[in-house]
Design an enzyme around this catalytic site. Structure first.
Site, mmCIF file in Angstrom:
data_model
loop_
_atom_site.group_PDB
_atom_site.id
_atom_site.type_symbol
_atom_site.label_atom_id
_atom_site.label_comp_id
_atom_site.label_asym_id
_atom_site.label_seq_id
_atom_site.Cartn_x
_atom_site.Cartn_y
_atom_site.Cartn_z
ATOM 1 N N GLU A 18 0.814 -1.216 0.000
ATOM 2 C CA GLU A 18 0.000 0.000 0.000
ATOM 3 C C GLU A 18 0.852 1.274 0.000
ATOM 4 O O GLU A 18 0.347 2.360 0.291
ATOM 5 C CB GLU A 18 -0.945 -0.006 1.202
ATOM 6 C CG GLU A 18 -1.927 -1.169 1.174
ATOM 7 C CD GLU A 18 -2.805 -1.215 2.411
ATOM 8 O OE1 GLU A 18 -3.723 -0.382 2.507
ATOM 9 O OE2 GLU A 18 -2.567 -2.073 3.275
ATOM 10 N N SER A 144 -6.779 -2.860 2.212
ATOM 11 C CA SER A 144 -7.115 -2.365 0.868
ATOM 12 C C SER A 144 -7.507 -3.475 -0.105
ATOM 13 O O SER A 144 -7.271 -3.391 -1.303
ATOM 14 C CB SER A 144 -5.947 -1.548 0.279
ATOM 15 O OG SER A 144 -5.794 -0.358 0.995
ATOM 16 N N TYR A 214 -8.781 2.808 -5.508
ATOM 17 C CA TYR A 214 -7.843 3.905 -5.675
ATOM 18 C C TYR A 214 -7.713 4.405 -7.109
ATOM 19 O O TYR A 214 -6.839 5.216 -7.402
ATOM 20 C CB TYR A 214 -6.472 3.499 -5.131
ATOM 21 C CG TYR A 214 -6.533 3.162 -3.657
ATOM 22 C CD1 TYR A 214 -6.881 4.128 -2.721
ATOM 23 C CD2 TYR A 214 -6.286 1.867 -3.210
ATOM 24 C CE1 TYR A 214 -6.964 3.828 -1.377
ATOM 25 C CE2 TYR A 214 -6.364 1.556 -1.857
ATOM 26 C CZ TYR A 214 -6.699 2.543 -0.954
ATOM 27 O OH TYR A 214 -6.791 2.240 0.381
ATOM 28 N N ARG A 253 -12.125 3.008 10.324
ATOM 29 C CA ARG A 253 -13.194 2.796 9.337
ATOM 30 C C ARG A 253 -13.591 1.333 9.373
ATOM 31 O O ARG A 253 -12.739 0.440 9.249
ATOM 32 C CB ARG A 253 -12.716 3.169 7.929
ATOM 33 C CG ARG A 253 -13.863 3.312 6.922
ATOM 34 C CD ARG A 253 -13.375 3.351 5.484
ATOM 35 N NE ARG A 253 -12.895 2.036 5.061
ATOM 36 C CZ ARG A 253 -11.652 1.796 4.661
ATOM 37 N NH1 ARG A 253 -10.750 2.767 4.640
ATOM 38 N NH2 ARG A 253 -11.296 0.583 4.292
ATOM 39 N N ASP A 255 -15.697 -1.750 7.715
ATOM 40 C CA ASP A 255 -16.236 -2.197 6.436
ATOM 41 C C ASP A 255 -17.240 -3.324 6.646
ATOM 42 O O ASP A 255 -16.982 -4.248 7.435
ATOM 43 C CB ASP A 255 -15.103 -2.667 5.521
ATOM 44 C CG ASP A 255 -14.142 -1.540 5.167
ATOM 45 O OD1 ASP A 255 -14.555 -0.364 5.225
ATOM 46 O OD2 ASP A 255 -12.980 -1.834 4.840
ATOM 47 N N GLU A 271 -14.086 -5.980 8.691
ATOM 48 C CA GLU A 271 -12.824 -5.613 9.318
ATOM 49 C C GLU A 271 -12.874 -4.178 9.786
ATOM 50 O O GLU A 271 -13.739 -3.397 9.375
ATOM 51 C CB GLU A 271 -11.653 -5.804 8.347
ATOM 52 C CG GLU A 271 -11.703 -4.937 7.109
ATOM 53 C CD GLU A 271 -10.515 -5.196 6.188
ATOM 54 O OE1 GLU A 271 -9.381 -5.255 6.685
ATOM 55 O OE2 GLU A 271 -10.741 -5.330 4.976
ATOM 56 N N ASN A 273 -10.364 -0.892 9.980
ATOM 57 C CA ASN A 273 -9.121 -0.312 9.475
ATOM 58 C C ASN A 273 -8.696 0.812 10.416
ATOM 59 O O ASN A 273 -9.402 1.812 10.548
ATOM 60 C CB ASN A 273 -9.359 0.224 8.064
ATOM 61 C CG ASN A 273 -8.097 0.669 7.372
ATOM 62 O OD1 ASN A 273 -7.162 1.141 8.009
ATOM 63 N ND2 ASN A 273 -8.077 0.538 6.066
ATOM 64 N N GLY A 277 -7.364 5.471 4.684
ATOM 65 C CA GLY A 277 -6.735 6.346 3.711
ATOM 66 C C GLY A 277 -7.160 7.800 3.854
ATOM 67 O O GLY A 277 -8.268 8.111 4.299
#
Length: 322
Positions: A18, A144, A214, A253, A255, A271, A273, A277
């Site tokens: 990443e 990611s 991305y 964050r 998900d 998950e 995070n 990002g």
């Protein structure tokens, strides 16, 4: 908390898969801090990171790294030893949250709904399916959507999976197998002690993989998500509870997958995070904007929490030799 003018080291880059995303996140953070009048030292993570941090001697480090070793507790432990104040989650939280299996062990006993599944060695995949198809295979400690494969009945991986077929089994010896949850991709950001909103992600490719995340134009973001109020509130509640249970700091964050044929019962956390990002396409800044917080406000809020947390812990450090 009104911030004084600070010297902030922005830690970015590194050598994980990443790295490009981290460089974008870090540059965005650095420019935002400079726009607010702070002095910024940009540090591209290398093996000499301790030396660079010591030379910079910042008031606070903004950790803009993604993936190992910036998200798995390694850098956090280093900065703890150096006595540095830094943003986002600490060592123990980072170790647990980057590992999807450890995250389940920490959250499921507290009633957080997560998919079942089990760990499998790649050799097993070449003999038989570990779960009924369709199912998902993913590395246990990558972010990611790196290395994620959806194994379907009519897919091109083979049955059993072909040893020479491209997939995460060629890179990772051990993978997490989970049932595939049909429906929608949702995500909810937490800043400080507040869940913001929920975004639905509609990738134009097969699923929300690294490229879809991305590459501009590859995914539509519906913010806020057009979902029932009960599901929206469940996302926010679960995200905030997970943030607290794991001990996350700054921002996180969560998900989700939501089976929209099952109502709230079809919502599953995938998950958490701990280093989301901060790029122009990233979800946390987007949700912050929806809630009336500019990118610069968001960056300063993350720094402010790091400073407040360090101040709260300062009495515990009395008597510790320098």
């Amino acid at each position: 908390m009104t911030l004084p003018k600070l010297h902030v080291a922005v830690l970015m880059g590194g050598w994980s898969s990443e790295r490009p995303v981290s460089l974008m996140s870090g540059e965005g953070v650095a420019k935002a801090l400079e726009a607010r009048g702070h002095r910024v030292t940009r540090i591209d993570m290398g093996r000499d990171v301790a030396l660079k941090l010591a030379e910079a001697a910042p008031d606070v480090v903004f950790n803009a790294l993604h993936g190992a070793p910036g998200e798995d507790g390694t850098v956090q432990g280093l900065m703890d030893l150096m006595g540095l104040t830094y943003t986002h989650s600490g060592l123990a939280t980072s170790v647990i949250a980057i590992d999807k299996e450890l995250t389940k062990q920490a959250l499921v006993p507290h009633g957080i709904p997560m998919p079942g599944g089990r760990m499998v060695h790649r050799d097993e995949l070449f003999e038989r399916d570990p779960l009924p198809r369709p199912y998902v295979l993913k590395p246990v400690n990558e972010g990611s959507s790196v290395g994620v494969a959806i194994v379907t009945e009519g897919g091109n991986y083979g049955n059993p999976i072909g040893r020479d077929v491209a997939g995460p089994w060629q890179r990772f010896e051990t993978l997490l197998a989970e049932p595939f949850i049909r429906g929608k991709e949702l995500t909810t950001a937490v800043i400080g002690d507040r869940a913001l909103t929920t975004t639905e992600l509609k990738p134009k490719s097969e699923f929300y993989d690294f490229d879809a995340k991305y590459t501009d134009g590859m995914t539509d973001h519906i913010c806020p998500a057009e979902i029932p109020d009960a599901v929206m509130e469940a996302c926010k509640d679960i995200a905030l509870r997970a943030h607290r249970l794991l001990g996350c700091k700054g921002t996180s964050r969560s998900d989700f997958r939501w089976d929209d044929e099952r109502g709230v019962e079809g919502l599953f956390l995938l998950e958490v995070n701990t280093q989301p990002g901060m790029t122009p396409l990233s979800l946390v800044p987007e949700q912050a904007r929806h809630c009336g917080m500019s990118y610069e406000d968001l960056v300063e809020a993350i720094v402010a929490e790091a400073l407040a947390d360090a101040a709260a812990r300062a009495p515990q450090a009395e008597g510790v030799p320098a």
